[in-house]
Design a protein around this motif. Structure first.
Motif, mmCIF file in Angstrom:
data_model
loop_
_atom_site.group_PDB
_atom_site.id
_atom_site.type_symbol
_atom_site.label_atom_id
_atom_site.label_comp_id
_atom_site.label_asym_id
_atom_site.label_seq_id
_atom_site.Cartn_x
_atom_site.Cartn_y
_atom_site.Cartn_z
ATOM 1 N N GLN A 1 44.404 41.659 24.089
ATOM 2 C CA GLN A 1 44.587 43.192 23.922
ATOM 3 C C GLN A 1 42.984 43.290 24.299
ATOM 4 O OE1 GLN A 1 46.075 44.316 20.228
ATOM 5 N NE2 GLN A 1 46.806 42.684 19.859
ATOM 6 N N HIS A 2 41.731 42.645 24.101
ATOM 7 C CA HIS A 2 40.276 41.851 24.483
ATOM 8 C C HIS A 2 39.993 42.174 25.744
ATOM 9 C CE1 HIS A 2 36.442 42.575 23.992
ATOM 10 N NE2 HIS A 2 36.303 41.438 24.589
ATOM 11 N N VAL A 3 41.034 41.409 26.560
ATOM 12 C CA VAL A 3 41.029 41.249 27.727
ATOM 13 C C VAL A 3 41.354 43.044 28.616
ATOM 14 C CG1 VAL A 3 41.768 40.146 29.569
ATOM 15 C CG2 VAL A 3 40.737 38.988 27.780
ATOM 16 N N ILE A 4 42.916 43.459 28.555
ATOM 17 C CA ILE A 4 43.017 44.119 28.603
ATOM 18 C C ILE A 4 42.227 45.277 29.045
ATOM 19 C CG2 ILE A 4 44.323 45.778 28.100
ATOM 20 C CD1 ILE A 4 46.483 43.546 27.694
ATOM 21 N N ALA A 5 41.218 45.943 27.971
ATOM 22 C CA ALA A 5 40.048 46.454 27.605
ATOM 23 C C ALA A 5 38.925 46.260 27.892
ATOM 24 C CB ALA A 5 40.409 46.701 26.094
ATOM 25 N N CYS A 6 38.811 45.175 28.522
ATOM 26 C CA CYS A 6 37.235 45.112 29.052
ATOM 27 C C CYS A 6 37.899 45.415 30.358
ATOM 28 C CB CYS A 6 37.021 43.353 28.718
ATOM 29 S SG CYS A 6 36.424 42.887 27.524
ATOM 30 N N LEU A 7 39.041 44.609 30.925
ATOM 31 C CA LEU A 7 39.594 45.146 32.542
ATOM 32 C C LEU A 7 39.834 46.533 32.808
ATOM 33 C CD1 LEU A 7 42.190 42.356 33.379
ATOM 34 C CD2 LEU A 7 39.453 42.675 34.254
ATOM 35 N N TRP B 1 51.574 24.883 42.918
ATOM 36 C CA TRP B 1 50.001 25.621 42.798
ATOM 37 C C TRP B 1 48.620 25.480 42.741
ATOM 38 C CZ3 TRP B 1 54.521 29.042 40.616
ATOM 39 C CH2 TRP B 1 55.681 28.697 40.926
ATOM 40 N N HIS B 2 48.195 25.667 43.447
ATOM 41 C CA HIS B 2 46.684 25.332 43.374
ATOM 42 C C HIS B 2 45.470 26.460 43.435
ATOM 43 C CE1 HIS B 2 46.944 20.720 42.866
ATOM 44 N NE2 HIS B 2 48.353 21.500 43.870
ATOM 45 N N TYR B 3 44.810 25.943 42.244
ATOM 46 C CA TYR B 3 43.936 27.750 42.743
ATOM 47 C C TYR B 3 41.890 27.305 42.469
ATOM 48 C CZ TYR B 3 48.279 29.492 40.577
ATOM 49 O OH TYR B 3 49.937 29.407 40.987
ATOM 50 N N ASN B 4 41.176 28.034 43.449
ATOM 51 C CA ASN B 4 40.593 27.549 43.584
ATOM 52 C C ASN B 4 39.051 28.995 42.669
ATOM 53 O OD1 ASN B 4 39.988 24.707 44.408
ATOM 54 N ND2 ASN B 4 40.736 26.190 46.615
ATOM 55 N N SER B 5 39.245 29.694 42.500
ATOM 56 C CA SER B 5 39.101 31.169 42.407
ATOM 57 C C SER B 5 38.590 31.019 40.835
ATOM 58 C CB SER B 5 38.839 32.251 43.344
ATOM 59 O OG SER B 5 38.504 33.413 42.323
ATOM 60 N N ARG B 6 37.470 31.551 40.546
ATOM 61 C CA ARG B 6 36.708 31.880 39.200
ATOM 62 C C ARG B 6 36.398 32.935 39.488
ATOM 63 N NH1 ARG B 6 35.475 26.015 35.448
ATOM 64 N NH2 ARG B 6 37.241 25.171 36.217
ATOM 65 N N GLU B 7 36.587 34.400 39.801
ATOM 66 C CA GLU B 7 36.566 35.900 40.006
ATOM 67 C C GLU B 7 36.678 35.887 38.540
ATOM 68 O OE1 GLU B 7 36.693 39.802 42.485
ATOM 69 O OE2 GLU B 7 36.746 37.932 43.411
ATOM 70 N N LEU B 8 37.602 36.087 38.449
ATOM 71 C CA LEU B 8 38.117 36.281 37.116
ATOM 72 C C LEU B 8 37.556 36.358 35.790
ATOM 73 C CD1 LEU B 8 39.689 38.913 35.556
ATOM 74 C CD2 LEU B 8 41.809 37.698 35.793
ATOM 75 N N TYR B 9 37.580 34.804 35.930
ATOM 76 C CA TYR B 9 37.125 34.311 34.997
ATOM 77 C C TYR B 9 35.696 34.441 34.343
ATOM 78 C CZ TYR B 9 35.064 30.151 31.937
ATOM 79 O OH TYR B 9 34.777 29.561 30.932
ATOM 80 N N HIS B 10 34.570 33.494 35.472
ATOM 81 C CA HIS B 10 33.580 34.117 35.184
ATOM 82 C C HIS B 10 33.691 35.789 34.650
ATOM 83 C CE1 HIS B 10 32.066 30.548 36.765
ATOM 84 N NE2 HIS B 10 32.950 30.868 37.691
ATOM 85 N N PHE B 11 33.978 36.884 35.064
ATOM 86 C CA PHE B 11 33.683 38.372 34.490
ATOM 87 C C PHE B 11 33.902 38.173 32.926
ATOM 88 C CE2 PHE B 11 35.765 42.331 33.472
ATOM 89 C CZ PHE B 11 34.825 42.748 33.725
ATOM 90 N N LEU B 12 35.469 37.311 32.888
ATOM 91 C CA LEU B 12 35.623 38.225 30.841
ATOM 92 C C LEU B 12 34.518 36.393 30.083
ATOM 93 C CD1 LEU B 12 39.577 37.958 32.179
ATOM 94 C CD2 LEU B 12 37.769 40.020 31.078
ATOM 95 N N ALA B 13 33.943 35.901 30.587
ATOM 96 C CA ALA B 13 33.826 34.817 29.884
ATOM 97 C C ALA B 13 32.924 35.193 29.461
ATOM 98 C CB ALA B 13 33.686 33.465 30.679
ATOM 99 N N PRO B 14 31.507 36.385 29.632
ATOM 100 C CA PRO B 14 30.893 36.893 28.457
ATOM 101 C C PRO B 14 31.668 37.380 27.834
ATOM 102 C CG PRO B 14 30.220 37.300 31.018
ATOM 103 C CD PRO B 14 31.776 36.523 31.082
ATOM 104 N N LEU B 15 32.025 38.205 28.266
ATOM 105 C CA LEU B 15 32.879 39.366 27.063
ATOM 106 C C LEU B 15 33.240 39.057 26.028
ATOM 107 C CD1 LEU B 15 33.503 41.869 30.281
ATOM 108 C CD2 LEU B 15 31.577 42.088 29.119
ATOM 109 N N CYS B 16 33.618 37.608 26.059
ATOM 110 C CA CYS B 16 35.097 37.440 24.861
ATOM 111 C C CYS B 16 34.619 36.525 23.893
ATOM 112 C CB CYS B 16 35.983 36.567 25.543
ATOM 113 S SG CYS B 16 37.288 38.166 26.804
ATOM 114 N N GLU B 17 33.874 36.046 24.319
ATOM 115 C CA GLU B 17 32.366 35.158 22.891
ATOM 116 C C GLU B 17 32.118 36.336 21.329
ATOM 117 O OE1 GLU B 17 32.124 32.084 23.004
ATOM 118 O OE2 GLU B 17 32.359 31.736 25.106
#
Length: 266
Positions: free
Chosen positions: A203-209, A250-266
């Motif tokens: 719920q918090h991630v959805i609100a942040c996005l 399937w492999h994933y290299n991008s962390r764009e979304l992760y880097h946006f959310l990480a500081p907002l979710c602590e």
């Protein structure tokens, strides 16, 4: 030891409905620097679950006080709060169960989440599906046998978490986390209106996005939709967000979304 109805003890009556029927709900919260992270959200989750289960719990102020009491001396730990309908008779009827049981406990913080955030994790498709039940979907009730079996199968693989489908084959969540994926500027997460848990961090991630203007959609998709995703993350109240480096083949290299959310979710 457990704080059960305000008393430190390790025993629960054998006729408590949590034992007999899994009749209750729970939440798991992170304790950081003497406080309960997202405490209001966790209490709100418990209120909604009690309403859905018609569980007559009223000691909300007491529960909030006990949660903070247990957090005070903890720098980093895990708080679990259970509300059971309480002791009852042999049958299913809850007619005479008017004294719910509240159970609080603290456990060490799972430090492997720190490693997961640094290196990313792998997801394996679980052979165990979640049953569709719109009435119970979203809440964290005490019936967790599906998750127990999902975890049992997961431990037979090299993956750290599971991709879980519902019984109709729709992508739903992970074993102990919610799932998001990104395609370009659009972010997707499965509906949890028929199965799964509407986690506090979800719920918090959805609100942040939404607040930041990301294009977010709740969807009903097959697992194959992840084949052309640019990025996957998973989240729960303890992680709180973790990047995924591989899901099935399937492999994933991008962390764009992760880097946006990480500081907002602590």
């Amino acid at each position: 030891m457990y704080l059960i109805n305000g008393q430190w003890q390790t025993t629960l009556p054998a006729n408590d409905r949590a034992v007999q029927f899994g009749d209750g709900c729970f939440t798991t919260a992170a304790l950081r620097k003497g406080k309960v992270s997202f405490s209001e959200q966790h209490l709100h989750r418990l209120r909604l679950a009690c309403e859905k289960l018609q569980l007559p719990f009223t000691e909300w102020s007491m529960l909030a006080s006990e949660m903070q009491q247990l957090a005070m001396n903890e720098q980093r730990a895990v708080l679990k709060v259970i509300i059971s309908r309480g002791a009852g008779g042999r049958g299913y009827s809850a007619a005479n169960c008017n004294q719910p049981t509240r159970i609080l406990s603290i456990s060490p913080f799972p430090t492997f989440y720190d490693d997961w955030r640094k290196s990313g994790i792998s997801l394996a498709l679980s052979p165990v599906c979640m049953g569709v039940n719109p009435h119970l979907a979203g809440i964290k009730h005490l019936n967790r046998l599906e998750q127990v079996l999902i975890r049992t199968h997961l431990e037979q693989t090299p993956a750290q978490e599971a991709l879980v489908l519902d019984s109709d084959g729709w992508l739903t969540e992970c074993c102990a986390a919610n799932l998001f994926w990104r395609k370009g500027n659009a972010v997707f997460t499965p509906f949890v209106d028929r199965a799964g848990v509407n986690g506090t961090m979800r719920q918090h991630v959805i609100a942040c996005l939404k607040e930041a203007g990301w294009r977010l959609q709740e969807v009903r998709e097959r697992v194959e939709t992840l084949a052309d995703a640019d990025e996957l993350i998973i989240c729960n109240a303890l992680m709180p967000v973790v990047p995924v480096k591989q899901a099935e083949s399937w492999h994933y290299n991008s962390r764009e979304l992760y880097h946006f959310l990480a500081p907002l979710c602590e």
